[in-house]
Design a protein around this motif. Structure first.
Motif, PDB file in Angstrom:
ATOM      1  N   ILE A   7       0.855  -1.191   0.000  1.00 24.57           N
ATOM      2  CA  ILE A   7       0.000   0.000   0.000  1.00 24.57           C
ATOM      3  C   ILE A   7       0.891   1.242   0.000  1.00 24.57           C
ATOM      4  O   ILE A   7       1.699   1.423   0.908  1.00 24.57           O
ATOM      5  N   ASP A   9       0.767   5.529  -1.766  1.00 20.61           N
ATOM      6  CA  ASP A   9       0.106   6.491  -2.655  1.00 20.61           C
ATOM      7  C   ASP A   9       1.029   7.021  -3.740  1.00 20.61           C
ATOM      8  O   ASP A   9       0.604   7.775  -4.600  1.00 20.61           O
ATOM      9  N   ALA A  31      -2.452  -1.506  -3.475  1.00 21.51           N
ATOM     10  CA  ALA A  31      -3.501  -0.517  -3.219  1.00 21.51           C
ATOM     11  C   ALA A  31      -2.815   0.843  -3.217  1.00 21.51           C
ATOM     12  O   ALA A  31      -1.727   0.993  -2.654  1.00 21.51           O
ATOM     13  N   ASN A  32      -3.451   1.834  -3.853  1.00 23.71           N
ATOM     14  CA  ASN A  32      -2.804   3.144  -3.946  1.00 23.71           C
ATOM     15  C   ASN A  32      -3.336   4.178  -2.958  1.00 23.71           C
ATOM     16  O   ASN A  32      -3.106   5.358  -3.103  1.00 23.71           O
ATOM     17  N   SER A  33      -4.039   3.695  -1.924  1.00 24.15           N
ATOM     18  CA  SER A  33      -4.486   4.573  -0.840  1.00 24.15           C
ATOM     19  C   SER A  33      -4.733   3.714   0.391  1.00 24.15           C
ATOM     20  O   SER A  33      -4.926   2.495   0.293  1.00 24.15           O
ATOM     21  N   GLU A  36      -8.247   2.076   0.147  1.00 29.36           N
ATOM     22  CA  GLU A  36      -8.278   0.885  -0.705  1.00 29.36           C
ATOM     23  C   GLU A  36      -7.577  -0.285  -0.010  1.00 29.36           C
ATOM     24  O   GLU A  36      -8.046  -1.422  -0.053  1.00 29.36           O
ATOM     25  N   GLU A  39      -9.798  -1.767   2.719  1.00 25.94           N
ATOM     26  CA  GLU A  39     -10.860  -2.593   2.136  1.00 25.94           C
ATOM     27  C   GLU A  39     -10.324  -3.950   1.703  1.00 25.94           C
ATOM     28  O   GLU A  39     -10.951  -4.989   1.930  1.00 25.94           O
ATOM     29  N   LYS A  40      -9.152  -3.967   1.083  1.00 28.34           N
ATOM     30  CA  LYS A  40      -8.553  -5.242   0.655  1.00 28.34           C
ATOM     31  C   LYS A  40      -8.221  -6.116   1.857  1.00 28.34           C
ATOM     32  O   LYS A  40      -8.414  -7.331   1.815  1.00 28.34           O
TER      33      LYS A  40
END
Length: 144
Positions: A7, A9, A31-33, A36, A39-40
């Motif tokens: 993860i 950004d 994930a880029n935030s 996100e 959630e994953k």
């Protein structure tokens, strides 16, 4: 195959870490935030073996939120926190809250991507050892 979630950004960092870990043979999702990534983590089946997260993304404490979510989801998930702006207080707080390690992306005389790959391997070894220990305790408990 071990599952790793990365993860960050910064797209360039995300791609570089993913490529480096895939060369090691890991299954890597990104994930880029922080949102996100959270959630994953919540929806992953099974849980990730290792989560590599940036410390500051949407909020300065995004990394701590990810750390909490990952270790709440599976206490054996190893979390490695990376940052471009390292300081001792952040490192201590991450470790106090259960991070496996804390890595500075811009540390002088260190290839951060090599360090991350090494730490992921070490984290996986610790995860396997801890799970084997619990399995052994359970089998001994069941046989008495």
């Amino acid at each position: 195959m071990s599952r790793v979630l990365v993860i960050d950004d910064e797209e360039s960092v995300l791609r570089a870490v993913k490529r480096r870990l895939e060369r090691e043979g890991f299954g890597v999702e990104t994930a880029n935030s922080a949102a996100e990534g959270l959630e994953k983590i919540r929806s992953a089946e099974p849980a990730y073996d290792v989560v590599v997260t940036d410390m500051s993304m949407d909020l300065p404490e995004s990394g701590l939120q990810v750390l909490h979510a990952a270790t709440t989801r599976d206490m054996f998930t190893e979390v490695i926190v990376m940052t471009a702006y390292g300081n001792v207080a952040n490192a201590v707080e991450c470790m106090r809250r259960g991070a496996f390690d804390y890595i500075e992306k811009n540390a002088p005389d260190q290839d951060a991507f090599e360090a991350i790959a090494a730490k992921v391997n070490q984290g996986l070894a610790r995860r396997r050892r801890d799970i084997r220990t619990i399995d052994l305790w359970e089998s001994l408990k069941g046989s008495s």
